[in-house]
Design a protein around this motif. Structure first.
Motif, short mmCIF file in Angstrom:
data_model
loop_
_atom_site.label_atom_id
_atom_site.label_comp_id
_atom_site.label_asym_id
_atom_site.label_seq_id
_atom_site.Cartn_x
_atom_site.Cartn_y
_atom_site.Cartn_z
N ARG A 379 126.39 104.77 8.37
CA ARG A 379 127.82 105.02 8.17
C ARG A 379 128.60 103.71 8.16
O ARG A 379 129.53 103.50 7.36
N ILE A 380 128.21 102.76 9.03
CA ILE A 380 128.83 101.44 9.06
C ILE A 380 128.57 100.71 7.76
O ILE A 380 129.48 100.08 7.18
N ASP A 381 127.37 100.80 7.24
CA ASP A 381 127.05 100.14 5.96
C ASP A 381 127.92 100.68 4.83
O ASP A 381 128.38 99.93 3.97
N GLU A 382 128.15 101.99 4.82
CA GLU A 382 129.02 102.60 3.80
C GLU A 382 130.43 102.03 3.89
O GLU A 382 131.06 101.72 2.87
N ALA A 383 130.93 101.92 5.11
CA ALA A 383 132.29 101.41 5.30
C ALA A 383 132.39 99.95 4.88
O ALA A 383 133.35 99.56 4.20
N VAL A 384 131.42 99.15 5.27
CA VAL A 384 131.42 97.73 4.90
C VAL A 384 131.37 97.59 3.39
O VAL A 384 132.04 96.72 2.80
N LYS A 385 130.60 98.43 2.73
CA LYS A 385 130.48 98.37 1.27
C LYS A 385 131.85 98.59 0.61
O LYS A 385 132.22 97.86 -0.33
N ARG A 386 132.60 99.57 1.09
CA ARG A 386 133.92 99.82 0.50
C ARG A 386 134.86 98.64 0.74
O ARG A 386 135.64 98.26 -0.13
N ILE A 387 134.79 98.07 1.93
CA ILE A 387 135.66 96.94 2.24
C ILE A 387 135.30 95.73 1.38
O ILE A 387 136.19 95.05 0.84
N LEU A 388 134.01 95.47 1.21
CA LEU A 388 133.61 94.32 0.39
C LEU A 388 133.88 94.57 -1.09
O LEU A 388 134.19 93.62 -1.83
N GLU A 389 133.79 95.81 -1.54
CA GLU A 389 134.15 96.11 -2.93
C GLU A 389 135.61 95.75 -3.17
O GLU A 389 135.97 95.16 -4.21
N TYR A 390 136.47 96.10 -2.20
CA TYR A 390 137.87 95.73 -2.34
C TYR A 390 138.03 94.20 -2.33
O TYR A 390 138.78 93.63 -3.13
N LYS A 391 137.32 93.53 -1.44
CA LYS A 391 137.47 92.08 -1.34
C LYS A 391 136.96 91.36 -2.59
O LYS A 391 137.50 90.31 -2.97
N ILE A 392 135.95 91.92 -3.22
CA ILE A 392 135.48 91.36 -4.50
C ILE A 392 136.60 91.49 -5.53
O ILE A 392 136.92 90.55 -6.24
N LYS A 393 137.20 92.67 -5.61
CA LYS A 393 138.28 92.92 -6.55
C LYS A 393 139.46 91.99 -6.28
O LYS A 393 140.10 91.49 -7.22
N ALA A 394 139.75 91.74 -5.01
CA ALA A 394 140.91 90.92 -4.64
C ALA A 394 140.61 89.42 -4.69
O ALA A 394 141.50 88.61 -4.44
N LEU A 396 138.57 87.82 -2.66
CA LEU A 396 138.37 87.31 -1.30
C LEU A 396 136.92 87.11 -0.94
O LEU A 396 136.60 86.50 0.08
N PHE A 397 136.02 87.63 -1.77
CA PHE A 397 134.60 87.59 -1.43
C PHE A 397 133.77 87.53 -2.71
O PHE A 397 134.10 88.20 -3.69
N LYS A 398 132.72 86.72 -2.66
CA LYS A 398 131.77 86.64 -3.77
C LYS A 398 130.37 86.81 -3.21
O LYS A 398 130.04 86.29 -2.16
N LEU A 399 129.56 87.55 -3.95
CA LEU A 399 128.21 87.82 -3.47
C LEU A 399 127.38 86.57 -3.31
O LEU A 399 126.48 86.51 -2.50
N GLU A 400 127.70 85.53 -4.11
CA GLU A 400 126.86 84.33 -4.03
C GLU A 400 127.11 83.52 -2.76
O GLU A 400 126.37 82.62 -2.47
#
Length: 401
Positions: A379-394, A396-400
Motif C-alpha cells: 500500500r505504501i508503494d502504491e502511494a509513493v508511486k502516485r506521489i512520484l508520478e506527480y513529481k515527475i510531471k512537476a 521535481l523528480f527524474k528517474l535517472e
C-alpha cells in the motif's frame, strides 16, 4: 501590466462585476483546458506507463524509510534558511544521521517574508538543502483560497473569496483571475495550492465555510472547473477539498457529523465527481463522519470513502491527502496522530498532512507496520508511486537521479 490587470479584476469582483454568471469560457480557453487535460491523460500517464517497470523498480529499491518520508506533508520552521530537524534514524532507530526531508511542505503565513525576493530565497534554500543531502525534492504547498484564507496577500495582493467570485464573476473572469494568481505563485516558487474548496454551501456548513464556497452545486462545479484549469494550466497543482464535506462544527476542535440521507449527500458531491474528471493533482479528505456510510469512521480514515468511492467509483487517479491529523476531530475522538496515520494509509490515503513541524513519531509506526506486514508495505508503494508520478510531471523528480 499583469499586476494592473490582476488588481482590476479583483476590483471588478468586489465593485462592478457583470451579473452574467452563466457566461461560458471562450472557445480558445475551452480548447486550452481540453488540450491540457488530454496532455495530462495521454502524454503524462502514457509516459509513466512506458516507464512503469523503471519506476516500479526504483520504488522497489528505495529504502523503506525514504518511501515513508514521501508520505508526509508537514509544516515548516522559520522563513529564512531551511534545515531538517529530524533524521531517518529518528524513524528507524538505527542511528542514521541523514537529514530527513518530507514529501511536501505546507507554508503558513509565518513562513513567508515581507518581500517576494526574500520568500524566493527561502524556497531556494529548501531546494539547495535537499540537493545537498541527496533527497527527493519536496512539493511546496500553501492554502491560497482567497478571502480570509489569503496567506500570500502581502506578496501577490488581494484575492477575492470564493463566495465573492461565485456571486460576481463570469467564468472567463474566474479563469483569468486564478491564472494570474497561479503565475504569481509559480514565480515565487510554489508548486501546489490546497484549493479550491469544492463544497456546496448549505445551511449545514455555511457558518464553517464562511465565504469559502462558490455557492450552489452548479456554481461550485462550473467555477471549480475554471479555477482548477487555471491553476493547473499555469504550473500550480490544485488540491480540491474537503471530500466528502463538512458541517458547522470546526474540525480543528470538534468532529463534524454529516447526517444527510445518502441520496441527498450524493447530490451535494456531484461537483467533486465532475471536477475529478479534470485531473486535479490532489483531493483532500475531510474528517467528517457520515451517518449514511461507514458512520463510525472519519472520512479521511474510511476505506469506503477513500478507496471505494473516490478511487474506484469516481475513478480518481491522483494523490489523495488526509487533512491535518492533529486536528481535534481526530485526536479528541479516539484517533490520535500515530493511529490516524496508519489508518489513513490503510484506507487508501497517499499523503498525510501534519501541522506539526515533526513527523518521525508517526512515520515510526508506519515503518514498523510495513516491516511486518507485506500488504501494508505494498500500500505504501502504491502511494509513493502516485506521489512520484506527480513529481515527475512537476519537474521535481527524474528517474535517472
Amino acid at each position: 501590466m499583469k499586476k494592473i490587470i490582476f488588481t482590476a479584476l479583483a476590483a471588478l469582483f468586489f465593485i462592478s462585476c457583470t451579473s452574467k454568471t452563466e457566461k461560458l469560457q471562450s472557445k480558445k480557453e475551452k480548447l486550452n483546458h481540453q488540450n491540457a487535460s488530454t496532455f495530462y491523460q495521454n502524454y503524462v500517464y502514457s509516459k509513466v506507463k512506458t516507464n512503469q517497470t523503471e519506476l516500479e523498480n526504483y520504488i522497489k529499491n528505495l529504502p523503506l524509510e525514504k518511501k515513508i518520508a514521501q508520505l508526509f506533508i508537514e509544516n515548516l520552521e522559520g522563513n529564512v534558511t531551511f534545515r531538517s530537524y529530524e533524521t531517518f534514524g529518528d524513524m528507524t532507530g538505527n542511528g542514521d544521521k541523514t537529514p530527513m526531508v518530507a514529501g511536501g511542505y505546507l507554508f503558513f503565513s509565518y513562513n513567508l517574508s515581507d518581500t517576494v525576493e526574500e520568500t524566493q530565497n527561502y524556497i531556494a534554500s529548501i531546494r539547495s538543502y535537499t540537493n545537498t543531502h541527496g533527497q527527493i525534492q519536496p512539493f511546496l504547498a500553501i492554502d491560497q483560497e482567497g478571502g480570509w484564507v489569503n496567506r500570500l496577500k502581502k506578496l501577490t495582493g488581494k484575492l477575492p473569496s470564493q463566495e465573492n467570485v461565485g456571486q460576481m464573476a463570469n467564468i472567463s473572469d474566474v479563469y483569468e483571475l486564478y491564472s494570474l494568481q497561479a503565475k504569481k505563485m509559480a514565480d515565487i516558487g510554489f508548486d501546489m495550492n490546497l484549493a479550491p474548496v469544492i463544497e456546496v454551501c448549505t445551511d449545514d456548513n455555511r457558518e464553517f465555510l464562511d465565504g469559502r464556497s462558490f455557492g450552489d452545486a452548479q456554481k461550485v462545479r462550473d467555477y471549480g472547473i475554471a479555477c482548477v484549469n487555471a491553476y493547473e494550466n499555469n504550473g500550480i497543482a490544485t488540491v480540491i477539498k474537503h471530500f466528502p464535506g463538512n458541517t458547522n462544527t470546526d474540525p480543528h476542535t470538534g468532529l463534524p457529523e454529516i447526517k444527510l440521507p445518502l441520496e441527498e449527500l450524493n447530490e451535494l458531491l456531484l461537483p467533486f465527481k465532475n471536477i475529478c474528471d479534470h485531473a486535479p493533482a490532489g483531493v483532500l479528505m475531510s474528517h467528517a463522519r457520515t451517518s449514511a456510510l461507514d458512520g463510525k469512521t472519519p472520512a479521511c480514515l474510511s476505506k469506503v470513502w477513500v478507496s471505494e468511492i473516490l478511487r474506484n467509483e469516481y475513478g480518481y487517479q491522483g494523490i489523495i491527502f488526509s487533512d491535518d491529523i492533529f486536528m481535534g476531530a481526530l485526536a479528541d475522538n479516539g484517533f490520535p496522530p500515530e493511529k490516524a496515520a496508519v489508518l489513513a494509509i490503510e484506507a487508501g490515503v497517499d499523503c498525510i498532512m501534519t501541522s506539526e513541524k515533526r513527523f518521525a513519531k508517526q512515520a515510526r509506526l508506519l515503518y514498523k507496520k510495513a516491516s511486518e506486514d507485506s500488504a501494508f508495505a505494498s500500500r505504501i508503494d502504491e502511494a509513493v508511486k502516485r506521489i512520484l508520478e506527480y513529481k515527475i510531471k512537476a519537474g521535481l523528480f527524474k528517474l535517472e537521479q
